[in-house]
Design an enzyme around this catalytic site. Structure first.
Site, PDB file in Angstrom:
ATOM      1  N   CYS A  86       0.831  -1.192   0.000  1.00  0.00           N
ATOM      2  CA  CYS A  86       0.000   0.000   0.000  1.00  0.00           C
ATOM      3  C   CYS A  86       0.879   1.261   0.000  1.00  0.00           C
ATOM      4  CB  CYS A  86      -0.994  -0.031   1.162  1.00  0.00           C
ATOM      5  SG  CYS A  86      -2.399   1.093   0.965  1.00  0.00           S
ATOM      6  N   HIS A 206      -3.582  -5.760   1.074  1.00  0.00           N
ATOM      7  CA  HIS A 206      -2.947  -6.064   2.364  1.00  0.00           C
ATOM      8  C   HIS A 206      -3.009  -7.551   2.714  1.00  0.00           C
ATOM      9  CE1 HIS A 206      -2.397  -1.886   3.812  1.00  0.00           C
ATOM     10  NE2 HIS A 206      -3.452  -1.635   3.064  1.00  0.00           N
ATOM     11  N   GLU A 208      -1.231  -9.076   4.758  1.00  0.00           N
ATOM     12  CA  GLU A 208      -0.959  -9.259   6.197  1.00  0.00           C
ATOM     13  C   GLU A 208      -2.230  -9.302   7.023  1.00  0.00           C
ATOM     14  OE1 GLU A 208      -0.923  -4.718   5.684  1.00  0.00           O
ATOM     15  OE2 GLU A 208      -0.442  -6.509   4.505  1.00  0.00           O
TER      16      GLU A 208
END
Length: 233
Positions: A86, A206, A208
């Site tokens: 990002c 994302h 994660e």
């Protein structure tokens, strides 16, 4: 795997990234403040998401001139592995470590939603636990995720296998003009790119945020597990 996460003023995804890395390595990554002028011995550096310097000027433009970025350029020149997610992807393009730029979303709205990514290049440290054509779900949250580059650069990325991920629908169908499957309007539906040596990866969504069933899924976990397999000798 020894990992470090860079923290700029306005970064807000460093804890998410730390959770993901710790879940696959068993040890906490090192937090690296943007003003540091030296790096510890690391296998991987991560530039996480957020709004570095409040996204003034252009997203990532001010962070690209932080003192630590000089060290990260040296780390990259030595063949170090870097992941930018990002805002981290935006910073990597602003520093020239990755080509292209991230502009305002095509709809001129901040997007916060799940999306689907199709794996375009398998066998890299970031994609080794997927096969080419695999599709996985991952959240995105950005206002400036519209990937653009000049035609020559995009042709080179496509021709040299440097597109890591592409936006698609749940079945892996890519439609550049469809805002459901290519939500920010990126050229060629590009969601993530690789450096020429495939040791640097930048992506807007994302992974994660999906590394544990308690998060709602583990779709992003293969990326981090693959990094451990690639970098731990």
């Amino acid at each position: 795997m020894k990992a470090g996460i860079v923290v700029f003023p306005g970064t807000n995804r460093e804890r998410d990234m730390a959770i993901a890395l710790r879940s696959v390595t068993g040890t906490a990554p090192v937090m690296l403040w943007h003003g540091e002028t030296s790096l510890p011995d690391l296998d991987l550096i991560v530039l996480p998401g957020g709004f570095s310097y409040g996204d003034y000027l252009r997203c990532g433009a001010m962070a690209a001139h932080s003192p630590i970025m000089r060290e990260i350029r040296t780390f990259a020149a030595r063949g170090g592995h870097i992941l930018g997610v990002c805002n981290g992807f935006q910073i990597l393009t602003e520093t020239g470590l990755l080509p292209g730029a991230l502009l305002r979303n095509a709809g001129l709205r901040f997007l916060s939603q799940d999306c689907w990514l199709r794996v375009e290049e398998a066998g890299t440290p970031f994609t080794r636990n997927w096969k080419k054509g695999d599709v996985f779900r991952t959240p995105l949250a950005h206002g400036d995720g519209n990937y653009v580059a000049d035609v020559t650069t995009v042709d080179r990325l496509e021709g040299e296998g440097l597109i890591a991920f592409r936006y698609s629908d749940a079945k892996g169908v890519v439609d550049v003009a469809d805002r459901l499957s290519n939500p920010n309007g990126s050229m060629n539906a590009i969601a993530g790119v690789l450096s020429e040596n495939r040791r640097i990866c930048g992506m807007m969504p994302h992974p994660e945020d999906l590394v544990d069933p308690l998060m709602g899924g583990v779709d992003g976990r293969p990326l981090f597990e693959g990094l451990v397999e690639a970098l731990v000798q």
